[in-house]
Write a protein that holds these residues in place. Structure first.
Motif, PDB file in Angstrom:
ATOM      1  N   PRO A 140       0.825  -1.214   0.000  1.00  0.00           N
ATOM      2  CA  PRO A 140       0.000   0.000   0.000  1.00  0.00           C
ATOM      3  C   PRO A 140       0.860   1.266   0.000  1.00  0.00           C
ATOM      4  N   VAL A 141       0.315   2.348  -0.541  1.00  0.00           N
ATOM      5  CA  VAL A 141       1.055   3.601  -0.708  1.00  0.00           C
ATOM      6  C   VAL A 141       1.574   4.156   0.621  1.00  0.00           C
ATOM      7  N   ASP A 142       0.784   4.089   1.694  1.00  0.00           N
ATOM      8  CA  ASP A 142       1.249   4.655   2.970  1.00  0.00           C
ATOM      9  C   ASP A 142       2.448   3.884   3.509  1.00  0.00           C
ATOM     10  N   SER A 143       2.462   2.593   3.308  1.00  0.00           N
ATOM     11  CA  SER A 143       3.573   1.756   3.759  1.00  0.00           C
ATOM     12  C   SER A 143       4.861   2.100   3.005  1.00  0.00           C
ATOM     13  N   VAL A 144       4.756   2.237   1.694  1.00  0.00           N
ATOM     14  CA  VAL A 144       5.930   2.558   0.870  1.00  0.00           C
ATOM     15  C   VAL A 144       6.411   3.972   1.177  1.00  0.00           C
ATOM     16  N   PHE A 145       5.491   4.933   1.209  1.00  0.00           N
ATOM     17  CA  PHE A 145       5.869   6.324   1.465  1.00  0.00           C
ATOM     18  C   PHE A 145       6.553   6.467   2.820  1.00  0.00           C
ATOM     19  N   ASN A 146       5.983   5.836   3.836  1.00  0.00           N
ATOM     20  CA  ASN A 146       6.562   5.952   5.178  1.00  0.00           C
ATOM     21  C   ASN A 146       7.943   5.309   5.276  1.00  0.00           C
ATOM     22  N   TYR A 147       8.288   4.471   4.348  1.00  0.00           N
ATOM     23  CA  TYR A 147       9.633   3.894   4.322  1.00  0.00           C
ATOM     24  C   TYR A 147      10.607   4.809   3.568  1.00  0.00           C
ATOM     25  N   VAL A 148      10.218   5.277   2.378  1.00  0.00           N
ATOM     26  CA  VAL A 148      11.166   6.043   1.552  1.00  0.00           C
ATOM     27  C   VAL A 148      11.403   7.463   2.061  1.00  0.00           C
ATOM     28  N   LYS A 149      10.517   7.998   2.877  1.00  0.00           N
ATOM     29  CA  LYS A 149      10.711   9.382   3.318  1.00  0.00           C
ATOM     30  C   LYS A 149      11.859   9.526   4.325  1.00  0.00           C
ATOM     31  N   TYR A 150      12.310   8.422   4.891  1.00  0.00           N
ATOM     32  CA  TYR A 150      13.428   8.488   5.843  1.00  0.00           C
ATOM     33  C   TYR A 150      14.752   8.334   5.100  1.00  0.00           C
ATOM     34  N   GLU A 200       2.582  14.580   2.012  1.00  0.00           N
ATOM     35  CA  GLU A 200       2.342  13.293   2.691  1.00  0.00           C
ATOM     36  C   GLU A 200       1.708  12.254   1.775  1.00  0.00           C
ATOM     37  N   ASN A 201       2.300  11.060   1.785  1.00  0.00           N
ATOM     38  CA  ASN A 201       1.873   9.900   0.989  1.00  0.00           C
ATOM     39  C   ASN A 201       1.932  10.131  -0.527  1.00  0.00           C
ATOM     40  N   LYS A 202       2.595  11.230  -0.968  1.00  0.00           N
ATOM     41  CA  LYS A 202       2.661  11.512  -2.399  1.00  0.00           C
ATOM     42  C   LYS A 202       4.079  11.771  -2.908  1.00  0.00           C
ATOM     43  N   ARG A 203       4.829  12.651  -2.209  1.00  0.00           N
ATOM     44  CA  ARG A 203       6.097  13.077  -2.801  1.00  0.00           C
ATOM     45  C   ARG A 203       7.050  13.670  -1.760  1.00  0.00           C
ATOM     46  N   GLU A 226       2.364   6.727  -5.704  1.00  0.00           N
ATOM     47  CA  GLU A 226       0.996   6.870  -6.201  1.00  0.00           C
ATOM     48  C   GLU A 226       0.313   5.511  -6.108  1.00  0.00           C
ATOM     49  N   ALA A 227      -0.862   5.498  -5.499  1.00  0.00           N
ATOM     50  CA  ALA A 227      -1.613   4.246  -5.382  1.00  0.00           C
ATOM     51  C   ALA A 227      -2.079   3.805  -6.767  1.00  0.00           C
ATOM     52  N   VAL A 228      -1.779   2.561  -7.105  1.00  0.00           N
ATOM     53  CA  VAL A 228      -2.261   1.973  -8.361  1.00  0.00           C
ATOM     54  C   VAL A 228      -3.545   1.214  -8.046  1.00  0.00           C
ATOM     55  N   THR A 229      -3.473   0.350  -7.047  1.00  0.00           N
ATOM     56  CA  THR A 229      -4.644  -0.331  -6.480  1.00  0.00           C
ATOM     57  C   THR A 229      -4.451  -0.267  -4.972  1.00  0.00           C
ATOM     58  N   GLY A 230      -5.329  -0.872  -4.232  1.00  0.00           N
ATOM     59  CA  GLY A 230      -5.225  -0.844  -2.773  1.00  0.00           C
ATOM     60  C   GLY A 230      -3.907  -1.377  -2.241  1.00  0.00           C
ATOM     61  N   ASN A 231      -3.333  -2.338  -2.961  1.00  0.00           N
ATOM     62  CA  ASN A 231      -2.121  -2.977  -2.461  1.00  0.00           C
ATOM     63  C   ASN A 231      -0.941  -2.802  -3.429  1.00  0.00           C
ATOM     64  N   GLN A 232      -1.039  -1.850  -4.347  1.00  0.00           N
ATOM     65  CA  GLN A 232       0.066  -1.597  -5.273  1.00  0.00           C
ATOM     66  C   GLN A 232       0.369  -0.109  -5.320  1.00  0.00           C
ATOM     67  N   THR A 233       1.670   0.197  -5.367  1.00  0.00           N
ATOM     68  CA  THR A 233       2.122   1.585  -5.380  1.00  0.00           C
ATOM     69  C   THR A 233       3.139   1.782  -6.496  1.00  0.00           C
ATOM     70  N   LYS A 234       2.914   2.838  -7.301  1.00  0.00           N
ATOM     71  CA  LYS A 234       3.903   3.216  -8.303  1.00  0.00           C
ATOM     72  C   LYS A 234       4.859   4.203  -7.634  1.00  0.00           C
ATOM     73  N   ASN A 274      12.331  -5.233  -3.819  1.00  0.00           N
ATOM     74  CA  ASN A 274      12.696  -6.474  -3.134  1.00  0.00           C
ATOM     75  C   ASN A 274      12.618  -6.313  -1.621  1.00  0.00           C
ATOM     76  N   LYS A 275      13.096  -5.201  -1.115  1.00  0.00           N
ATOM     77  CA  LYS A 275      13.092  -4.961   0.331  1.00  0.00           C
ATOM     78  C   LYS A 275      11.659  -4.849   0.858  1.00  0.00           C
ATOM     79  N   MET A 276      10.809  -4.125   0.132  1.00  0.00           N
ATOM     80  CA  MET A 276       9.438  -3.904   0.591  1.00  0.00           C
ATOM     81  C   MET A 276       8.570  -5.156   0.480  1.00  0.00           C
TER      82      MET A 276
END
Length: 179
Positions: A40-50, A103-106, A128-136, A175-177
């Motif tokens: 999900p987008v929030d999971s990916v965003f919260n990882y890459v922002k650090y 937040e959750n975008k860029r 960017e959310a592609v589907t509920g469980n996919q993030t571009k 791979n990490k995510m």
């Protein structure tokens, strides 16, 4: 004496042609790559922002395991800085500062390179959310090569040189995510 004058005139003409050519050549470069991650987008965003997490997937951080990293400010917030220093030429020394977060975008950041040469660029990572469980995820870097050095831009192949590292970094992130 006549031959020396002719050689000198030819050299001046060649130099002038190069400078005139550089004047009309592009000075800006922009490189972007993207990947889809099955999270999900929030999971990916919260990882890459650090910024500290970026060392886990960045190609440049993996080139030198002995690279010295210094963090300033509150990681994952505007104004936080990750500085690096390495004796490996491909890594060099510099710093990355978060300049804006949507937040959750860029995440936008400034890049300040110190070694092997001084330069600045700007970059971003967007989600960017592609589907509920996919993030571009997109990762991009933009910069300017000053005149007259911009004459080298077509030969530098920035899109390929930087783009390959961005793509590999995104594959590492995927791979990490996902694992």
């Amino acid at each position: 004496m006549g031959i020396i004058k002719k050689i000198l005139v030819i050299l001046i003409l060649v130099f002038a042609i190069v400078l005139i050519g550089a004047y009309f050549m592009p000075k800006k470069y922009s490189v972007e790559r993207e990947i889809t991650i099955n999270k999900p987008v929030d999971s990916v965003f919260n990882y890459v922002k650090y910024l500290k997490n970026q060392n886990d997937f960045s190609v440049w951080a993996s080139i030198d395991p002995k690279m010295k990293s210094i963090y300033k400010g509150t990681d994952g917030t505007v104004g936080s800085i990750a500085a690096w220093e390495s004796d490996v030429k491909e890594v060099g020394a510099g710093e990355q500062e978060i300049t804006k977060i949507t937040e959750n975008k860029r995440i936008d950041f400034a890049l300040r390179f110190k070694k092997p040469m001084e330069d600045t660029a700007v970059g971003f990572m967007s989600t960017e959310a592609v589907t509920g469980n996919q993030t571009k995820v997109k990762w991009g870097i933009n910069g300017v090569i000053p005149y007259p050095m911009n004459i080298m831009l077509p030969m530098m192949k920035m899109d390929q040189m930087i783009g390959n590292d961005l793509q590999k970094g995104l594959e590492n992130l995927k791979n990490k995510m996902e694992n």
